[in-house]
Motif scaffolding. Structure first.
Motif, PDB file in Angstrom:
ATOM      1  N   TRP A  18      59.277  63.490  -8.598  1.00 24.92           N
ATOM      2  CA  TRP A  18      59.802  63.265  -7.122  1.00 24.92           C
ATOM      3  C   TRP A  18      58.957  64.612  -6.374  1.00 24.92           C
ATOM      4  CZ3 TRP A  18      62.091  59.370  -5.857  1.00 24.92           C
ATOM      5  CH2 TRP A  18      62.577  58.620  -6.988  1.00 24.92           C
ATOM      6  N   GLU A  19      58.057  65.286  -6.886  1.00 28.40           N
ATOM      7  CA  GLU A  19      57.258  66.160  -6.457  1.00 28.40           C
ATOM      8  C   GLU A  19      55.981  65.950  -6.940  1.00 28.40           C
ATOM      9  OE1 GLU A  19      58.232  70.330  -8.013  1.00 28.40           O
ATOM     10  OE2 GLU A  19      60.089  69.948  -8.705  1.00 28.40           O
ATOM     11  N   THR A  20      55.862  64.294  -7.436  1.00 23.79           N
ATOM     12  CA  THR A  20      54.264  63.612  -6.770  1.00 23.79           C
ATOM     13  C   THR A  20      54.388  62.828  -6.508  1.00 23.79           C
ATOM     14  OG1 THR A  20      53.918  65.048  -9.463  1.00 23.79           O
ATOM     15  CG2 THR A  20      52.791  63.156  -8.414  1.00 23.79           C
ATOM     16  N   PRO A  21      53.211  63.050  -5.310  1.00 27.55           N
ATOM     17  CA  PRO A  21      52.916  62.154  -4.104  1.00 27.55           C
ATOM     18  C   PRO A  21      53.318  60.356  -4.750  1.00 27.55           C
ATOM     19  CG  PRO A  21      52.259  64.130  -3.221  1.00 27.55           C
ATOM     20  CD  PRO A  21      52.440  64.045  -4.365  1.00 27.55           C
ATOM     21  N   ALA A  22      53.316  59.721  -3.932  1.00 28.73           N
ATOM     22  CA  ALA A  22      53.542  58.593  -4.878  1.00 28.73           C
ATOM     23  C   ALA A  22      51.641  57.853  -4.410  1.00 28.73           C
ATOM     24  CB  ALA A  22      54.067  57.476  -3.836  1.00 28.73           C
ATOM     25  N   GLN A  23      51.444  57.543  -5.435  1.00 29.87           N
ATOM     26  CA  GLN A  23      49.912  57.090  -4.959  1.00 29.87           C
ATOM     27  C   GLN A  23      49.179  55.872  -4.404  1.00 29.87           C
ATOM     28  OE1 GLN A  23      48.766  54.305  -8.762  1.00 29.87           O
ATOM     29  NE2 GLN A  23      49.994  52.258  -7.471  1.00 29.87           N
ATOM     30  N   GLU A  24      49.867  55.305  -3.415  1.00 34.84           N
ATOM     31  CA  GLU A  24      49.804  54.550  -1.790  1.00 34.84           C
ATOM     32  C   GLU A  24      49.847  55.639  -0.689  1.00 34.84           C
ATOM     33  OE1 GLU A  24      52.938  52.260  -4.277  1.00 34.84           O
ATOM     34  OE2 GLU A  24      52.645  54.008  -4.162  1.00 34.84           O
ATOM     35  N   CYS A  25      50.335  56.821  -1.037  1.00 35.55           N
ATOM     36  CA  CYS A  25      50.565  57.871   0.151  1.00 35.55           C
ATOM     37  C   CYS A  25      49.380  58.361   0.047  1.00 35.55           C
ATOM     38  CB  CYS A  25      51.359  58.381  -0.025  1.00 35.55           C
ATOM     39  SG  CYS A  25      52.963  57.772  -0.035  1.00 35.55           S
ATOM     40  N   TYR A  26      48.374  58.091  -0.732  1.00 36.55           N
ATOM     41  CA  TYR A  26      46.758  58.722  -0.863  1.00 36.55           C
ATOM     42  C   TYR A  26      46.291  57.801   0.331  1.00 36.55           C
ATOM     43  CZ  TYR A  26      47.826  62.306  -4.432  1.00 36.55           C
ATOM     44  OH  TYR A  26      48.349  62.970  -5.602  1.00 36.55           O
ATOM     45  N   TYR A  27      46.654  56.454   0.474  1.00 35.76           N
ATOM     46  CA  TYR A  27      45.651  56.045   1.158  1.00 35.76           C
ATOM     47  C   TYR A  27      45.665  55.702   2.653  1.00 35.76           C
ATOM     48  CZ  TYR A  27      44.707  51.227   3.709  1.00 35.76           C
ATOM     49  OH  TYR A  27      44.595  50.129   5.012  1.00 35.76           O
ATOM     50  N   TYR A  28      47.434  56.205   3.089  1.00 32.16           N
ATOM     51  CA  TYR A  28      47.778  56.450   4.558  1.00 32.16           C
ATOM     52  C   TYR A  28      47.598  58.271   4.585  1.00 32.16           C
ATOM     53  CZ  TYR A  28      49.976  51.987   3.924  1.00 32.16           C
ATOM     54  OH  TYR A  28      50.448  50.708   3.624  1.00 32.16           O
ATOM     55  N   VAL A  29      47.339  58.878   4.233  1.00 36.82           N
ATOM     56  CA  VAL A  29      46.956  60.102   5.022  1.00 36.82           C
ATOM     57  C   VAL A  29      45.997  59.904   5.113  1.00 36.82           C
ATOM     58  CG1 VAL A  29      46.255  62.290   4.109  1.00 36.82           C
ATOM     59  CG2 VAL A  29      48.611  61.779   3.349  1.00 36.82           C
ATOM     60  N   TRP A  30      45.311  59.053   4.170  1.00 31.64           N
ATOM     61  CA  TRP A  30      43.912  58.909   4.899  1.00 31.64           C
ATOM     62  C   TRP A  30      43.324  58.240   6.213  1.00 31.64           C
ATOM     63  CZ3 TRP A  30      40.742  53.467   5.168  1.00 31.64           C
ATOM     64  CH2 TRP A  30      39.792  53.524   5.724  1.00 31.64           C
ATOM     65  N   THR A 101      58.444  58.767  19.454  1.00 39.63           N
ATOM     66  CA  THR A 101      58.259  60.128  19.143  1.00 39.63           C
ATOM     67  C   THR A 101      57.125  60.246  18.892  1.00 39.63           C
ATOM     68  OG1 THR A 101      60.385  60.979  19.364  1.00 39.63           O
ATOM     69  CG2 THR A 101      59.263  62.029  18.319  1.00 39.63           C
ATOM     70  N   PHE A 102      57.252  59.318  17.337  1.00 36.10           N
ATOM     71  CA  PHE A 102      56.553  59.344  16.233  1.00 36.10           C
ATOM     72  C   PHE A 102      54.760  57.814  15.932  1.00 36.10           C
ATOM     73  CE2 PHE A 102      59.845  61.833  15.025  1.00 36.10           C
ATOM     74  CZ  PHE A 102      59.860  62.448  14.874  1.00 36.10           C
ATOM     75  N   ASP A 103      53.674  58.701  15.987  1.00 36.43           N
ATOM     76  CA  ASP A 103      52.949  57.733  16.028  1.00 36.43           C
ATOM     77  C   ASP A 103      52.334  57.229  14.639  1.00 36.43           C
ATOM     78  OD1 ASP A 103      51.338  59.436  14.811  1.00 36.43           O
ATOM     79  OD2 ASP A 103      50.262  59.865  17.015  1.00 36.43           O
ATOM     80  N   SER A 104      53.201  57.663  13.258  1.00 33.62           N
ATOM     81  CA  SER A 104      53.180  57.589  11.836  1.00 33.62           C
ATOM     82  C   SER A 104      54.485  58.202  11.588  1.00 33.62           C
ATOM     83  CB  SER A 104      51.956  57.944  11.333  1.00 33.62           C
ATOM     84  OG  SER A 104      51.885  59.599  11.501  1.00 33.62           O
ATOM     85  N   LEU A 105      54.425  57.325  10.361  1.00 32.79           N
ATOM     86  CA  LEU A 105      56.217  56.615   9.758  1.00 32.79           C
ATOM     87  C   LEU A 105      56.309  56.456   8.430  1.00 32.79           C
ATOM     88  CD1 LEU A 105      59.677  56.511  11.093  1.00 32.79           C
ATOM     89  CD2 LEU A 105      59.424  55.487   8.817  1.00 32.79           C
ATOM     90  N   LEU A 106      56.616  57.060   7.520  1.00 32.37           N
ATOM     91  CA  LEU A 106      56.590  56.791   6.051  1.00 32.37           C
ATOM     92  C   LEU A 106      58.152  56.767   5.525  1.00 32.37           C
ATOM     93  CD1 LEU A 106      55.424  56.322   3.368  1.00 32.37           C
ATOM     94  CD2 LEU A 106      55.781  59.152   2.964  1.00 32.37           C
ATOM     95  N   SER A 107      58.753  55.956   4.609  1.00 36.89           N
ATOM     96  CA  SER A 107      60.195  56.010   4.301  1.00 36.89           C
ATOM     97  C   SER A 107      59.879  56.091   2.811  1.00 36.89           C
ATOM     98  CB  SER A 107      61.313  55.603   5.015  1.00 36.89           C
ATOM     99  OG  SER A 107      62.271  55.446   4.442  1.00 36.89           O
ATOM    100  N   TYR A 108      59.707  56.509   1.830  1.00 36.12           N
ATOM    101  CA  TYR A 108      59.515  55.712   0.300  1.00 36.12           C
ATOM    102  C   TYR A 108      60.530  56.651  -0.576  1.00 36.12           C
ATOM    103  CZ  TYR A 108      56.747  55.559  -3.655  1.00 36.12           C
ATOM    104  OH  TYR A 108      56.242  54.273  -4.540  1.00 36.12           O
ATOM    105  N   HIS A 109      61.378  55.011  -0.315  1.00 35.82           N
ATOM    106  CA  HIS A 109      63.106  54.706  -1.441  1.00 35.82           C
ATOM    107  C   HIS A 109      64.069  56.184  -1.059  1.00 35.82           C
ATOM    108  CE1 HIS A 109      60.590  52.499  -5.035  1.00 35.82           C
ATOM    109  NE2 HIS A 109      59.945  53.642  -5.221  1.00 35.82           N
TER     110      HIS A 109
END
Length: 218
Positions: A18-30, A101-109
Motif C-alpha cells: 500500500w506504499e508502493t505505486p502499482a505498476q500500471e500507474c507509471y504508464y499513466y504518469v507518463w 474539475t479534473f482532467d485526469s483521475l485514478l481510483s485504484y482498488h
C-alpha cells in the motif's frame, strides 16, 4: 438497505504494497503528462502511494479519501518530501468538487468498497467531476474472483453483488463485484480505451480478479 461509507484504519496496515505505486500507474504518469492532463484526482488515495508519485512528476494533485488516518499519513509524507498537494476528506458518493474539475483521475482498488447502489453513485460522481475529452483509470472487483465465487459463511450478502465480512461481531468493509457487462454499463458515458480482466495471483498472497478500465470522458 443503505450501506454507509466506511473508512480504512490505515494505522493497522502493515503491508508495504500500500506504499508502493502499482505498476500500471507509471504508464499513466507518463501518458497523461504527455497529453497535458495534469489536474489530477487520486480518488481513494489511502496512504498516498499514487498521490506522491504524481506530485513528484509535477502534477497538480488532489488526494481524496474518507480515511483520516490515511490522509494524516499522506500529509506527513508529502511534507517530508516538500510536495504540494490538496488533501480532501469526504465520501466518494458525494465528491465536494465542481463539475469538470479534473482532467485526469485514478481510483485504484477503491470505489467497489460499497454496495451496488453506492457503486453506481460513485461512477456518476466520477463522470461529473471529469472534464469531457480527458481520462480516467480505475479498477473494479470481478464476479469471477474466488473471493466472490467461494465466499464462505463468514460473509454476509448485502445485495445481489455485495459481500461483507461479518464474523464474531466484526463488520468488515463491503466489497461489490460486477461482471463485464455491468462494469461497462457503469461507465457507459465514457469511451473505453482499454478494458481488461486481470487475475492477480500474488495480490496480498491471494488470487483475485479485477477489471482495469482506461477510459475517456465524453
Amino acid at each position: 438497505m443503505t450501506v454507509l461509507s466506511q473508512e480504512w484504519d490505515w494505522i493497522k496496515s502493515k503491508d508495504p504494497v500500500w506504499e508502493t505505486p502499482a505498476q500500471e500507474c507509471y504508464y499513466y504518469v507518463w501518458r497523461w503528462k504527455e497529453l497535458g492532463l495534469t489536474r489530477f484526482l487520486d480518488l481513494g488515495c489511502g496512504l498516498g502511494r499514487h498521490a506522491l508519485q504524481f506530485a513528484e512528476a509535477g502534477y497538480a494533485v488532489t488526494a481524496f479519501d474518507l480515511s483520516q488516518s490515511g490522509l494524516d499519513a499522506l500529509a506527513a509524507s508529502a511534507a517530508s518530501r516538500e510536495l504540494p498537494m490538496e488533501l480532501v476528506r469526504g465520501d466518494m458518493q458525494a465528491l465536494p468538487f465542481a463539475d469538470n474539475t479534473f482532467d485526469s483521475l485514478l481510483s485504484y482498488h477503491c470505489i467497489y468498497h460499497t454496495d451496488v447502489k453506492g457503486l453506481k453513485q460513485a461512477a456518476r460522481e466520477i463522470a461529473r467531476v471529469t472534464r469531457p475529452g480527458d481520462e480516467i483509470f480505475l479498477t473494479l472487483n470481478s464476479t469471477l474472483s474466488p473471493n466472490y465465487t467461494r465466499a464462505g459463511p463468514e460473509y454476509r450478502r448485502l445485495d445481489v453483488r455485495t459481500l461483507q465480512y461479518a464474523k464474531d461481531g466484526e463488520e468488515g468493509i463491503p466489497h461489490c463485484y460486477v461482471n463485464a457487462h455491468e462494469a461497462a454499463e457503469l461507465f457507459s458515458g465514457f469511451e473505453m480505451l482499454q478494458f481488461r480482466h486481470v487475475e492477480d495471483h500474488s495480490f496480498l498472497g491471494k488470487k483475485g480478479c479485477h477489471f482495469h478500465i482506461h477510459a475517456r470522458a465524453l
